[in-house]
Design a protein around this motif. Structure first.
Motif, PDB file in Angstrom:
ATOM      1  N   SER A  78       0.815  -1.210   0.000  1.00 62.15           N
ATOM      2  CA  SER A  78       0.000   0.000   0.000  1.00 62.15           C
ATOM      3  C   SER A  78       0.854   1.267   0.000  1.00 62.15           C
ATOM      4  CB  SER A  78      -0.921   0.016   1.220  1.00 62.15           C
ATOM      5  OG  SER A  78      -0.171   0.112   2.418  1.00 62.15           O
ATOM      6  N   ASP A  79       0.313   2.345  -0.577  1.00 60.93           N
ATOM      7  CA  ASP A  79       1.010   3.634  -0.578  1.00 60.93           C
ATOM      8  C   ASP A  79       1.186   4.163   0.836  1.00 60.93           C
ATOM      9  OD1 ASP A  79       1.200   3.614  -3.336  1.00 60.93           O
ATOM     10  OD2 ASP A  79      -0.643   4.784  -3.631  1.00 60.93           O
ATOM     11  N   SER A  80       0.202   3.914   1.701  1.00 59.53           N
ATOM     12  CA  SER A  80       0.309   4.401   3.078  1.00 59.53           C
ATOM     13  C   SER A  80       1.469   3.733   3.800  1.00 59.53           C
ATOM     14  CB  SER A  80      -0.998   4.163   3.840  1.00 59.53           C
ATOM     15  OG  SER A  80      -1.309   2.781   3.897  1.00 59.53           O
ATOM     16  N   CYS A  81       1.680   2.448   3.523  1.00 60.84           N
ATOM     17  CA  CYS A  81       2.815   1.733   4.112  1.00 60.84           C
ATOM     18  C   CYS A  81       4.127   2.336   3.623  1.00 60.84           C
ATOM     19  CB  CYS A  81       2.741   0.257   3.766  1.00 60.84           C
ATOM     20  SG  CYS A  81       4.165  -0.709   4.316  1.00 60.84           S
ATOM     21  N   LEU A  82       4.213   2.607   2.331  1.00 63.29           N
ATOM     22  CA  LEU A  82       5.428   3.185   1.768  1.00 63.29           C
ATOM     23  C   LEU A  82       5.701   4.568   2.349  1.00 63.29           C
ATOM     24  CD1 LEU A  82       4.968   2.115  -1.961  1.00 63.29           C
ATOM     25  CD2 LEU A  82       6.539   1.128  -0.285  1.00 63.29           C
ATOM     26  N   ASP A  83       4.654   5.339   2.583  1.00 56.49           N
ATOM     27  CA  ASP A  83       4.825   6.657   3.197  1.00 56.49           C
ATOM     28  C   ASP A  83       5.381   6.530   4.619  1.00 56.49           C
ATOM     29  OD1 ASP A  83       3.888   7.911   0.933  1.00 56.49           O
ATOM     30  OD2 ASP A  83       1.833   8.121   1.684  1.00 56.49           O
ATOM     31  N   GLN A  84       4.885   5.563   5.368  1.00 52.62           N
ATOM     32  CA  GLN A  84       5.376   5.334   6.727  1.00 52.62           C
ATOM     33  C   GLN A  84       6.833   4.872   6.719  1.00 52.62           C
ATOM     34  OE1 GLN A  84       2.587   2.504   8.285  1.00 52.62           O
ATOM     35  NE2 GLN A  84       1.102   4.070   8.901  1.00 52.62           N
ATOM     36  N   ILE A  85       7.155   4.019   5.768  1.00 54.29           N
ATOM     37  CA  ILE A  85       8.527   3.515   5.677  1.00 54.29           C
ATOM     38  C   ILE A  85       9.512   4.641   5.402  1.00 54.29           C
ATOM     39  CG2 ILE A  85      10.062   2.115   4.218  1.00 54.29           C
ATOM     40  CD1 ILE A  85       7.761   0.056   4.104  1.00 54.29           C
ATOM     41  N   ALA A  86       9.077   5.641   4.647  1.00 55.93           N
ATOM     42  CA  ALA A  86       9.947   6.790   4.373  1.00 55.93           C
ATOM     43  C   ALA A  86      10.348   7.502   5.656  1.00 55.93           C
ATOM     44  CB  ALA A  86       9.241   7.760   3.420  1.00 55.93           C
ATOM     45  N   ASP A  87       9.523   7.392   6.681  1.00 51.02           N
ATOM     46  CA  ASP A  87       9.767   8.090   7.949  1.00 51.02           C
ATOM     47  C   ASP A  87      10.381   7.195   9.021  1.00 51.02           C
ATOM     48  OD1 ASP A  87       8.758  10.487   6.949  1.00 51.02           O
ATOM     49  OD2 ASP A  87       6.694   9.973   7.504  1.00 51.02           O
ATOM     50  N   HIS A  88      10.814   6.009   8.662  1.00 51.70           N
ATOM     51  CA  HIS A  88      11.424   5.124   9.666  1.00 51.70           C
ATOM     52  C   HIS A  88      12.712   5.754  10.199  1.00 51.70           C
ATOM     53  CE1 HIS A  88      14.155   4.086   6.365  1.00 51.70           C
ATOM     54  NE2 HIS A  88      14.954   3.541   7.281  1.00 51.70           N
TER      55      HIS A  88
END
Length: 252
Positions: A78-88
Motif C-alpha cells: 500500500s502507498d500508506s505503508c510506503l509513506d510510513q517507511i519513508a519516515d522510519h
C-alpha cells in the motif's frame, strides 16, 4: 528434496521501524509480546518455543522506501505503508539459519512480533518480496504451508529469453524452478502448482521424471538447471539447486 544438512544458507527479514531508540525497542519487544520474545545481545529468542534468530539494528536508510516500492510490486504493497517507511528511523534485520518449513514459520512469527512492536513493513531479503503489516499478519495467521510459500517465494520472474522462474524456495528448504518455452501466465501457474506439490507431498524428485499440473494438461520433463539466473546473488542463490522444466517433445 536436497539434503539440507549438507547446505548452508540463511533467511533474512528486513523490518524498518519507528521508535525512540534501539534500547527502547528492545524493551518494547518484551512488553508488546508479553515476554514471549526477548533480546539478548544480538539474539532474539522466543521464550516459549526456544527458537532464536540473529538480530541486527541499523540507522535510517535513505534507500528503504525505494527498495520496498520495488519489492512490493508483486504483493501490491500500500502507498500508506510506503509513506510510513519513508519516515522510519531504524531498521531491524532478523537472520535465521534454520532453513525449512518449520524454520520459516518461526521466522515469520518473529517478524510479526517486531511488526506489532514498532514495525512498518517486512521485506524478505532472501527473496526480494515486501509486505505491509496487514498482509504479513494475515498470511502468518494462516497455518497452511502454501501461505509460507506466499510469504517467502516469488514464482513469476522472467529472463530475457522468456523463461520464467521462482526465487526464495531455499527459505523453505527446496529447490527453485525455471520453466522454458511457455507463455508467461502458463509458466507462472506451472511453477506455483509444482512448488505447492513439493510443499504438500514432499516427493522424491529425480532428474528425468515428468510432471503435469492436471489430467489432460501438457507433460513436462524435470531436469537439473545448470545455470540459475541469480547464481551470483548471495541472498537469492539457492544452495539446494534449481529444477528445469520443459514440455515433453521440446527440442533442447
Amino acid at each position: 528434496m536436497s539434503n539440507a544438512e549438507e547446505q548452508v544458507t540463511q533467511s533474512i527479514l528486513c523490518i524498518p521501524v519507528q521508535c525512540e531508540s534501539i534500547d527502547a525497542l528492545k524493551i518494547l519487544i518484551v512488553g508488546k509480546t508479553n515476554g514471549e520474545y526477548l533480546v539478548a545481545g544480538n539474539i532474539l529468542m522466543n521464550s516459549q518455543t526456544k527458537n532464536f534468530f540473529e538480530i541486527q539494528f541499523d540507522e535510517h536508510d535513505e534507500q528503504m522506501q525505494q527498495a520496498f516500492t520495488y519489492a512490493g510490486k508483486v504483493t501490491g504493497i500500500s502507498d500508506s505503508c510506503l509513506d510510513q517507511i519513508a519516515d522510519h528511523n531504524y531498521v531491524v534485520y532478523l537472520i535465521s539459519n534454520d532453513i525449512g518449513l518449520e524454520g520459516a514459520r518461526a521466522l515469520a512469527d518473529a517478524g510479526l512480533a517486531i511488526l506489532k512492536t514498532a514495525g512498518l513493513g517486512v521485506k524478505v531479503e532472501s527473496a526480494g518480496k515486501a509486505f505491509d503489516r496487514e498482509s504479513w499478519e494475515q498470511l502468518v495467521n494462516d497455518d497452511e504451508y502454501d501461505r509460507l510459500f506466499d510469504l517467502f517465494v516469488i514464482y513469476s520472474l522472467t529472463n530475457e529469453d522468456g523463461s520464467v522462474y521462482s526465487c526464495g524456495m531455499h527459505n523453505l528448504g527446496y529447490k527453485d524452478t525455471i520453466v522454458y518455452g511457455e507463455e508467461f501466465q502458463d509458466a507462472a501457474s506451472l511453477i506455483r502448482i509444482f512448488c505447492y506439490y513439493q510443499l504438500l507431498e514432499d516427493p522424491e524428485i529425480m532428474p528425468g521424471q515428468t510432471f503435469s499440473p492436471e489430467v489432460g494438461a501438457p507433460v513436462f520433463v524435470i531436469e537439473e538447471e545448470s545455470d540459475p539466473p541469480y547464481k551470483d546473488h548471495d541472498l537469492f542463490t539457492n544452495p539446494f539447486g534449481m529444477w528445469k522444466m520443459e514440455r515433453v517433445g521440446t527440442d533442447n
